[in-house]
Design a protein around this motif. Structure first.
Motif, PDB file in Angstrom:
ATOM      1  N   ASP A   1       0.871  -1.263  -0.056  1.00 60.95           N
ATOM      2  CA  ASP A   1       0.042  -0.010   0.044  1.00 60.95           C
ATOM      3  C   ASP A   1       0.782   1.170  -0.137  1.00 60.95           C
ATOM      4  N   TYR A   2       2.095   1.056   0.773  1.00 57.02           N
ATOM      5  CA  TYR A   2       2.969   2.403   0.829  1.00 57.02           C
ATOM      6  C   TYR A   2       3.521   2.673  -0.529  1.00 57.02           C
ATOM      7  N   ILE A   3       3.954   1.692  -1.217  1.00 57.62           N
ATOM      8  CA  ILE A   3       4.563   1.567  -2.862  1.00 57.62           C
ATOM      9  C   ILE A   3       3.653   2.256  -3.597  1.00 57.62           C
ATOM     10  N   GLN A   4       2.249   1.774  -3.664  1.00 58.83           N
ATOM     11  CA  GLN A   4       1.248   2.024  -4.548  1.00 58.83           C
ATOM     12  C   GLN A   4       0.870   3.643  -4.105  1.00 58.83           C
ATOM     13  N   HIS A   5       0.983   3.945  -3.016  1.00 57.74           N
ATOM     14  CA  HIS A   5       0.140   5.103  -2.670  1.00 57.74           C
ATOM     15  C   HIS A   5       1.171   6.344  -3.139  1.00 57.74           C
ATOM     16  N   HIS A   6       2.660   6.035  -3.139  1.00 60.94           N
ATOM     17  CA  HIS A   6       3.754   6.882  -3.355  1.00 60.94           C
ATOM     18  C   HIS A   6       3.894   7.030  -4.987  1.00 60.94           C
ATOM     19  N   LEU A   7       3.465   5.909  -5.751  1.00 56.74           N
ATOM     20  CA  LEU A   7       3.421   5.853  -7.027  1.00 56.74           C
ATOM     21  C   LEU A   7       2.324   6.449  -7.824  1.00 56.74           C
ATOM     22  N   GLN A   8       1.167   6.832  -7.136  1.00 59.78           N
ATOM     23  CA  GLN A   8      -0.134   7.311  -7.534  1.00 59.78           C
ATOM     24  C   GLN A   8      -0.111   8.823  -7.689  1.00 59.78           C
ATOM     25  N   ASN A   9      -0.569   9.255  -8.884  1.00 57.30           N
ATOM     26  CA  ASN A   9      -0.433  10.879  -9.184  1.00 57.30           C
ATOM     27  C   ASN A   9      -1.933  11.136  -8.515  1.00 57.30           C
ATOM     28  N   LEU A  10      -1.682  12.530  -8.214  1.00 55.66           N
ATOM     29  CA  LEU A  10      -2.931  13.356  -7.945  1.00 55.66           C
ATOM     30  C   LEU A  10      -3.843  13.533  -9.088  1.00 55.66           C
ATOM     31  N   THR A  11      -4.862  12.648  -9.511  1.00 56.19           N
ATOM     32  CA  THR A  11      -5.715  12.806 -10.775  1.00 56.19           C
ATOM     33  C   THR A  11      -6.827  13.251 -10.755  1.00 56.19           C
ATOM     34  N   PHE A  12      -6.993  14.354 -11.676  1.00 58.53           N
ATOM     35  CA  PHE A  12      -8.652  14.973 -11.673  1.00 58.53           C
ATOM     36  C   PHE A  12      -9.060  14.712 -12.897  1.00 58.53           C
ATOM     37  N   GLY A  13     -10.509  14.203 -12.937  1.00 60.18           N
ATOM     38  CA  GLY A  13     -10.843  14.019 -14.400  1.00 60.18           C
ATOM     39  C   GLY A  13     -12.383  13.537 -14.387  1.00 60.18           C
ATOM     40  N   LEU A  14     -12.719  12.700 -15.299  1.00 61.82           N
ATOM     41  CA  LEU A  14     -14.328  12.612 -15.468  1.00 61.82           C
ATOM     42  C   LEU A  14     -14.470  11.175 -15.090  1.00 61.82           C
ATOM     43  N   HIS A  15     -14.921  10.876 -14.128  1.00 61.38           N
ATOM     44  CA  HIS A  15     -15.409   9.461 -13.585  1.00 61.38           C
ATOM     45  C   HIS A  15     -16.636   8.891 -14.156  1.00 61.38           C
ATOM     46  N   PRO A  16     -16.843   7.797 -14.843  1.00 63.70           N
ATOM     47  CA  PRO A  16     -18.106   7.415 -15.185  1.00 63.70           C
ATOM     48  C   PRO A  16     -19.203   7.392 -14.036  1.00 63.70           C
ATOM     49  N   ASP A  17     -18.803   7.184 -12.855  1.00 61.84           N
ATOM     50  CA  ASP A  17     -19.748   7.088 -11.692  1.00 61.84           C
ATOM     51  C   ASP A  17     -20.016   8.280 -10.783  1.00 61.84           C
ATOM     52  N   ASN A  18     -18.684   9.020 -10.683  1.00 62.51           N
ATOM     53  CA  ASN A  18     -18.616  10.251  -9.806  1.00 62.51           C
ATOM     54  C   ASN A  18     -18.381  11.497 -10.505  1.00 62.51           C
ATOM     55  N   GLY A  19     -18.572  11.575 -11.886  1.00 68.41           N
ATOM     56  CA  GLY A  19     -18.357  12.856 -12.390  1.00 68.41           C
ATOM     57  C   GLY A  19     -17.161  13.379 -12.380  1.00 68.41           C
ATOM     58  N   TRP A  20     -17.024  14.692 -12.481  1.00 67.44           N
ATOM     59  CA  TRP A  20     -15.520  15.497 -12.363  1.00 67.44           C
ATOM     60  C   TRP A  20     -14.993  15.121 -10.880  1.00 67.44           C
ATOM     61  N   SER A  21     -14.182  14.724 -10.576  1.00 64.84           N
ATOM     62  CA  SER A  21     -13.516  14.478  -9.325  1.00 64.84           C
ATOM     63  C   SER A  21     -12.182  13.993  -9.324  1.00 64.84           C
ATOM     64  N   PHE A  22     -11.566  14.186  -8.087  1.00 59.35           N
ATOM     65  CA  PHE A  22     -10.234  13.559  -7.753  1.00 59.35           C
ATOM     66  C   PHE A  22     -10.444  12.070  -7.554  1.00 59.35           C
ATOM     67  N   ALA A  23      -9.365  11.274  -8.329  1.00 57.17           N
ATOM     68  CA  ALA A  23      -9.393   9.802  -8.246  1.00 57.17           C
ATOM     69  C   ALA A  23      -8.783   9.361  -6.755  1.00 57.17           C
ATOM     70  N   GLN A  24      -9.449   8.674  -6.064  1.00 54.59           N
ATOM     71  CA  GLN A  24      -9.151   8.082  -4.818  1.00 54.59           C
ATOM     72  C   GLN A  24      -7.932   7.038  -4.910  1.00 54.59           C
ATOM     73  N   ASN A  25      -7.854   6.356  -5.824  1.00 55.10           N
ATOM     74  CA  ASN A  25      -6.937   5.056  -6.047  1.00 55.10           C
ATOM     75  C   ASN A  25      -6.468   5.080  -7.560  1.00 55.10           C
ATOM     76  N   ALA A  26      -5.538   4.086  -7.843  1.00 53.55           N
ATOM     77  CA  ALA A  26      -5.408   3.675  -9.116  1.00 53.55           C
ATOM     78  C   ALA A  26      -6.314   3.139 -10.151  1.00 53.55           C
ATOM     79  N   ALA A  27      -7.505   2.614  -9.364  1.00 55.58           N
ATOM     80  CA  ALA A  27      -8.371   2.000 -10.226  1.00 55.58           C
ATOM     81  C   ALA A  27      -9.299   3.058 -10.681  1.00 55.58           C
ATOM     82  N   GLU A  28      -9.547   4.002 -10.058  1.00 57.07           N
ATOM     83  CA  GLU A  28     -10.624   5.318 -10.244  1.00 57.07           C
ATOM     84  C   GLU A  28      -9.712   5.835 -11.448  1.00 57.07           C
TER      85      GLU A  28
END
Length: 275
Positions: A11-38
């Motif tokens: 989890d530590y490695i994945q957290h540090h390799l995850q960018n702060l991503t903002f975009g259009l999510h199919p379910d949440n609309g325009w939002s910040f991604a909470q994880n790599a899957a989103e």
């Protein structure tokens, strides 16, 4: 700190390799991604906010610093910053003169911009991997990657910019017919081998942005992963390994900025030459 003592290493490695991503999510609309899957679900309609922010910040820092030093330059005994800027100017000037054998007033400033900008972005890697993520976490921002060149989008963006200039000067200097002849009659100047020549030359041309982007990204990303893995070790081992690796990485960050700049100038020089 070694965050691996608080959360699972994966989890530590994945957290540090995850960018702060903002975009259009199919379910949440325009939002910040909470994880790599989103982030992956956002697809094309997403932006890495941290990559954009830190790269733009380094660009403004470069402009401000060099402008300030230039305005305060003296013919007397120069200060440390003036020495550094002058050495950088002379280094890039020598590199451009020895590599670019044509006339174009844009190439020198472009080479200086590429070298210093990439060097500044790469140097952010020397900052401990937990420092800025910890600072931004206290402000409510969960993801924060501060080294833009560890993001393939950033390196491909710069490489694509250089590639577009290569295409522009190929068409401008040689014309459409001249560029077409160069692609179809090299390396074998015979009409029967035009398909083979086209295959070789088009592949060689398209490889240019990929080589620029992947080389810079691969070296910076690998170094980032090693820093993250070191941060998972016990406290005594972190200092034993992190400091030597950081010192060695000073060479890497400089070398990668140099290689990207040299190859860019070489590709642009080839675009100016008539064969």
């Amino acid at each position: 700190m070694a965050a691996g003592n608080v959360v699972a290493p994966a989890d530590y490695i994945q957290h540090h390799l995850q960018n702060l991503t903002f975009g259009l999510h199919p379910d949440n609309g325009w939002s910040f991604a909470q994880n790599a899957a989103e982030a992956s679900d956002m697809g094309f309609w997403a932006i890495h906010v941290d990559t954009m922010g830190w790269s733009i910040a380094m660009g403004f820092l470069f402009i401000w610093l060099f402008r300030k030093v230039g305005n305060a330059a003296t013919t007397g005994v120069p200060g440390m910053m003036q020495n550094i800027v002058e050495i950088t100017f002379e280094f890039i000037e020598g590199l451009t003169r020895s590599t670019f054998r044509n006339e174009n007033p844009i190439i020198g400033p472009l080479a200086l911009t590429l070298f210093v900008w990439i060097l500044m972005m790469n140097t952010l890697k020397i900052i401990p991997v937990d420092y800025f993520p910890g600072v931004f976490a206290s402000l409510g921002v969960d993801q924060m990657k501060i080294v833009p060149t560890t993001d393939l989008n950033a390196t491909f963006g710069m490489a694509l910019g250089v590639f577009l200039l290569v295409l522009y000067y190929n068409f401008k200097i040689k014309g459409v017919a001249g560029f077409a002849r160069e692609l179809s009659l090299k390396p074998f100047n015979h009409w029967a081998l035009i398909p083979f020549n086209l295959l070789l030359e088009v592949v060689a041309l398209l490889v240019q942005p990929f080589s620029l982007a992947m080389r810079l990204f691969g070296n910076m990303f690998a170094g980032e992963v090693i820093f993250i893995l070191i941060a998972l070790l016990p406290f005594w081992a972190i200092w034993l390994l992190d400091v030597p690796w950081a010192i060695f990485h000073i060479l890497i960050v400089t070398l990668q900025a140099f290689i990207f700049t040299v190859l860019s100038v070489v590709y642009l020089n080839a675009a100016h030459e008539r064969h």
